[in-house]
Design a protein around this motif. Structure first.
Motif, PDB file in Angstrom:
ATOM      1  N   ASP A  30     -11.529  40.814  20.323  1.00 53.41           N
ATOM      2  CA  ASP A  30     -12.860  40.931  20.926  1.00 53.41           C
ATOM      3  C   ASP A  30     -13.506  39.555  20.994  1.00 53.41           C
ATOM      4  N   SER A  31     -14.502  39.437  21.863  1.00 47.23           N
ATOM      5  CA  SER A  31     -15.295  38.203  21.937  1.00 47.23           C
ATOM      6  C   SER A  31     -16.655  38.541  22.526  1.00 47.23           C
ATOM      7  N   SER A  32     -17.574  37.572  22.442  1.00 44.14           N
ATOM      8  CA  SER A  32     -18.907  37.778  23.024  1.00 44.14           C
ATOM      9  C   SER A  32     -18.824  37.926  24.531  1.00 44.14           C
ATOM     10  N   TYR A  33     -17.798  37.323  25.112  1.00 44.98           N
ATOM     11  CA  TYR A  33     -17.469  37.454  26.531  1.00 44.98           C
ATOM     12  C   TYR A  33     -18.411  36.688  27.446  1.00 44.98           C
ATOM     13  N   ILE A  34     -19.730  36.939  27.319  1.00 40.86           N
ATOM     14  CA  ILE A  34     -20.687  36.252  28.170  1.00 40.86           C
ATOM     15  C   ILE A  34     -21.337  35.125  27.374  1.00 40.86           C
ATOM     16  N   THR A  35     -21.383  33.947  27.961  1.00 41.77           N
ATOM     17  CA  THR A  35     -21.980  32.812  27.264  1.00 41.77           C
ATOM     18  C   THR A  35     -22.636  31.873  28.264  1.00 41.77           C
ATOM     19  N   ASP A  36     -23.351  30.894  27.761  1.00 37.80           N
ATOM     20  CA  ASP A  36     -24.020  29.931  28.625  1.00 37.80           C
ATOM     21  C   ASP A  36     -24.166  28.612  27.884  1.00 37.80           C
ATOM     22  N   GLN A  37     -24.677  27.610  28.589  1.00 40.03           N
ATOM     23  CA  GLN A  37     -24.885  26.298  27.988  1.00 40.03           C
ATOM     24  C   GLN A  37     -25.846  26.400  26.807  1.00 40.03           C
ATOM     25  N   GLY A  38     -25.459  25.792  25.700  1.00 39.93           N
ATOM     26  CA  GLY A  38     -26.325  25.798  24.533  1.00 39.93           C
ATOM     27  C   GLY A  38     -26.283  27.089  23.759  1.00 39.93           C
ATOM     28  N   VAL A  50       1.629  29.881  18.794  1.00 40.31           N
ATOM     29  CA  VAL A  50       1.471  30.750  19.964  1.00 40.31           C
ATOM     30  C   VAL A  50       0.012  30.641  20.411  1.00 40.31           C
ATOM     31  N   SER A  51      -0.250  30.974  21.670  1.00 40.62           N
ATOM     32  CA  SER A  51      -1.609  30.865  22.188  1.00 40.62           C
ATOM     33  C   SER A  51      -1.943  32.050  23.076  1.00 40.62           C
ATOM     34  N   ALA A  52      -3.240  32.263  23.284  1.00 41.68           N
ATOM     35  CA  ALA A  52      -3.718  33.325  24.162  1.00 41.68           C
ATOM     36  C   ALA A  52      -5.084  32.923  24.715  1.00 41.68           C
ATOM     37  N   PRO A  53      -5.354  33.230  25.977  1.00 43.48           N
ATOM     38  CA  PRO A  53      -6.658  32.873  26.546  1.00 43.48           C
ATOM     39  C   PRO A  53      -7.761  33.786  26.015  1.00 43.48           C
ATOM     40  N   VAL A  54      -8.954  33.237  25.908  1.00 42.02           N
ATOM     41  CA  VAL A  54     -10.143  34.031  25.570  1.00 42.02           C
ATOM     42  C   VAL A  54     -10.960  34.166  26.852  1.00 42.02           C
ATOM     43  N   GLN A  55     -11.026  35.391  27.368  1.00 42.85           N
ATOM     44  CA  GLN A  55     -11.728  35.617  28.623  1.00 42.85           C
ATOM     45  C   GLN A  55     -13.231  35.417  28.428  1.00 42.85           C
ATOM     46  N   THR A  56     -13.837  34.672  29.343  1.00 46.39           N
ATOM     47  CA  THR A  56     -15.241  34.312  29.193  1.00 46.39           C
ATOM     48  C   THR A  56     -15.946  34.331  30.549  1.00 46.39           C
ATOM     49  N   ILE A  57     -17.128  34.934  30.569  1.00 42.80           N
ATOM     50  CA  ILE A  57     -18.014  34.798  31.722  1.00 42.80           C
ATOM     51  C   ILE A  57     -19.063  33.761  31.354  1.00 42.80           C
ATOM     52  N   TYR A  58     -19.145  32.714  32.141  1.00 42.19           N
ATOM     53  CA  TYR A  58     -20.017  31.585  31.829  1.00 42.19           C
ATOM     54  C   TYR A  58     -21.176  31.558  32.812  1.00 42.19           C
ATOM     55  N   LYS A  59     -22.390  31.556  32.262  1.00 40.07           N
ATOM     56  CA  LYS A  59     -23.586  31.523  33.098  1.00 40.07           C
ATOM     57  C   LYS A  59     -24.335  30.208  32.856  1.00 40.07           C
ATOM     58  N   PRO A  60     -24.280  29.294  33.804  1.00 41.62           N
ATOM     59  CA  PRO A  60     -24.995  28.024  33.612  1.00 41.62           C
ATOM     60  C   PRO A  60     -26.501  28.241  33.572  1.00 41.62           C
ATOM     61  N   LYS A  61     -27.191  27.387  32.829  1.00 44.61           N
ATOM     62  CA  LYS A  61     -28.640  27.477  32.710  1.00 44.61           C
ATOM     63  C   LYS A  61     -29.286  26.225  33.290  1.00 44.61           C
ATOM     64  N   VAL A  62     -30.506  26.392  33.731  1.00 42.78           N
ATOM     65  CA  VAL A  62     -31.287  25.262  34.220  1.00 42.78           C
ATOM     66  C   VAL A  62     -32.335  24.928  33.169  1.00 42.78           C
ATOM     67  N   TYR A  63     -32.324  23.696  32.700  1.00 40.74           N
ATOM     68  CA  TYR A  63     -33.266  23.290  31.663  1.00 40.74           C
ATOM     69  C   TYR A  63     -34.382  22.438  32.258  1.00 40.74           C
ATOM     70  N   LYS A  64     -35.510  22.492  31.617  1.00 41.85           N
ATOM     71  CA  LYS A  64     -36.705  21.805  32.068  1.00 41.85           C
ATOM     72  C   LYS A  64     -36.480  20.297  32.156  1.00 41.85           C
ATOM     73  N   LYS A  65     -37.075  19.680  33.162  1.00 35.44           N
ATOM     74  CA  LYS A  65     -37.005  18.234  33.320  1.00 35.44           C
ATOM     75  C   LYS A  65     -38.409  17.647  33.197  1.00 35.44           C
ATOM     76  N   ASP A  66     -38.522  16.632  32.359  1.00 33.10           N
ATOM     77  CA  ASP A  66     -39.815  15.969  32.147  1.00 33.10           C
ATOM     78  C   ASP A  66     -39.700  14.483  32.449  1.00 33.10           C
ATOM     79  N   VAL A  67     -40.752  13.929  33.003  1.00 40.25           N
ATOM     80  CA  VAL A  67     -40.871  12.487  33.168  1.00 40.25           C
ATOM     81  C   VAL A  67     -41.945  12.015  32.199  1.00 40.25           C
ATOM     82  N   ILE A  68     -41.577  11.115  31.294  1.00 40.64           N
ATOM     83  CA  ILE A  68     -42.506  10.628  30.281  1.00 40.64           C
ATOM     84  C   ILE A  68     -42.757   9.142  30.532  1.00 40.64           C
ATOM     85  N   VAL A  69     -44.022   8.815  30.730  1.00 37.72           N
ATOM     86  CA  VAL A  69     -44.401   7.423  30.970  1.00 37.72           C
ATOM     87  C   VAL A  69     -44.689   6.756  29.623  1.00 37.72           C
ATOM     88  N   ILE A  70     -43.966   5.698  29.331  1.00 45.71           N
ATOM     89  CA  ILE A  70     -44.123   4.958  28.077  1.00 45.71           C
ATOM     90  C   ILE A  70     -45.073   3.789  28.304  1.00 45.71           C
TER      91      ILE A  70
END
Length: 436
Positions: A141-149, A214-234
């Protein structure tokens, strides 16, 4: 005539004596000056799988007269190699097939003997593991569905295995059977790095003591995520007020931009190297209990995965990702352990200032940064809601807050999942207990 003959005889005798001594000296030098042969590559005999070709070398300052490799098991001696190379440098290729050569699965002893000249010998004896049948493995068994982070839990059945691990994102993650009575069951939670591009290839491996794999694949559904983008003025005032004091510098010691880059790039990199070292060792069992808790009465000022672009003088000068949550309440607010575990680190941690890292087992850890004070010691067991310190602004912090991060095998992952009881039950515990 007699006198001349006598002199001639003495001369011949002397020449013969000198010749004899010279020959004897050369013979003795040949025998006694030989050095014991040096053996290289013989560690290949420490593991003997179904079939293996082992290459090794023998070297001396004189001709090597003989080399022998013998495996002894239950009183039975099997000669794998017996050669007389008669040269100072010799290479050997030995094909080992335990079943064909009458060796049984189990432990045995290897003896390697090499001789140069008549008396210069090298003898090496060491144990070896023989396995003529590879492991049998399947992914249950596995979590199957995963994403970035996020994290991916995997349950494996592996028989005749001494090592079970997952390969993903160019890393290996060891699975454990310590949490099961059935020692053929192995479990692991692996991180999916926030920088992952494309569907990650996840593969399970089982390996025995002899190196059969020996080896075996782990089936995975991967859902990419969009993360917030910030511009910081120093601005210069920010550098003067927050960065120069952290570096223990005064204006004029270095250009202001260089001071910012020293913190945001060099010191950040050094800090993360230390975090990696701190998070290498984790308990081989689950120490946490239920969902993790967020800092009480806190407000989120920055989230996990935020992409930051830093601008100075109208130009982008640096980038970073925020690998946790910035949580703020009242100044010097108590900071609680998010869950039960053992304190893996308590002290100064670079840009995180005063910090605590708690090990929750199976590679899962939580990090608490910028503390004004620390109330726990390394090695101490803590419970959920144990006060570990107070919030502050130590390290690279512009105001009083808690930097809270979660790591899995040293990789930052989103704390949000671990605040969610349903996610933990469905994506981790149900997989571990095979309830999928």
């Amino acid at each position: 005539m007699k006198l001349g003959s006598t002199k001639l005889g003495k001369t011949v005798s002397l020449a013969l004596a000198i010749g004899f001594l010279l020959v004897a000296g050369i013979f003795a030098y040949t025998i006694f000056a030989a050095k014991p042969p040096l053996l290289a590559g013989i560690e290949g005999f420490e593991k003997l799988p179904i079939k293996k070709v082992i290459s090794f070398k023998a070297q001396s300052n004189r001709k090597i007269k003989s080399v022998e490799v013998v495996v002894t098991q239950d009183g039975n001696a099997v000669t794998l190699l017996s050669e007389h190379p008669d040269k100072p440098n010799a290479e050997f290729n030995v094909t080992v097939e335990p079943k064909v050569q009458g060796l049984n699965d189990g432990e045995a002893e290897v003896t390697i003997k090499a001789r140069a000249g008549l008396f210069a010998k090298t003898v090496k004896t060491f144990p070896t593991a023989i396995r003529s049948a590879p492991p049998a493995m399947s992914v249950i068994d596995s979590s199957y569905i995963t994403d970035q982070g996020s994290g991916l839990a995997i349950l494996i059945d592996a028989k005749r295995s001494d090592k079970v691990y997952i390969k993903a994102l160019e890393r290996e993650f060891m699975a454990t059977n310590s949490i099961y009575t059935d020692k053929n069951r192995f479990f692991v939670i692996i991180p999916i790095d926030i920088e992952t591009q494309g569907t990650p290839v996840v593969t399970a491996f089982a390996e025995d003591a002899a190196g059969n794999t020996v080896s075996a694949p782990v089936q995975t559904i991967y859902k990419p995520k969009v993360y917030k983008k910030d511009v910081i003025v120093i601005k210069d005032d920010f550098i003067r007020k927050h960065i120069l004091p952290f570096l223990q510098k005064t204006e004029g010691d270095m250009p202001l931009l260089d001071a910012f880059l020293e913190i945001n790039e060099k010191r950040r990199k050094e800090t993360e190297a230390k975090v990696t070292e701190v998070t290498k060792k984790s308990a081989d069992k689950i120490l946490w209990n239920g969902p993790f808790i967020q800092m009480k009465n806190s407000k989120v000022f920055a989230g996990f995965g935020d992409q930051r672009s830093y601008q100075y003088g109208g130009k982008e000068v640096s980038r970073s990702r925020h690998m946790g949550f910035d949580l703020a309440s009242l100044a010097n607010s108590p900071v609680y352990a998010a869950n039960s575990g053992v304190v893996a680190f308590a002290g100064e941690l670079g840009i995180y200032g005063n910090a605590v890292v708690i090990d929750h087992g199976l590679g899962l850890m939580s990090l608490y940064g910028h503390l004004s004070s620390i109330d726990v010691k390394e090695g101490a067991a803590v419970e959920k809601t144990t006060v570990i310190g107070k919030s502050g602004m130590t390290g690279f912090a512009a105001g009083d807050h808690l930097h809270y991060g979660v790591l899995l095998h040293g990789v930052y992952i989103s704390p949000v999942h671990w605040w969610d009881k349903l996610w933990i039950n469905k994506r981790v515990l149900d997989v571990m207990n095979n309830k999928g």
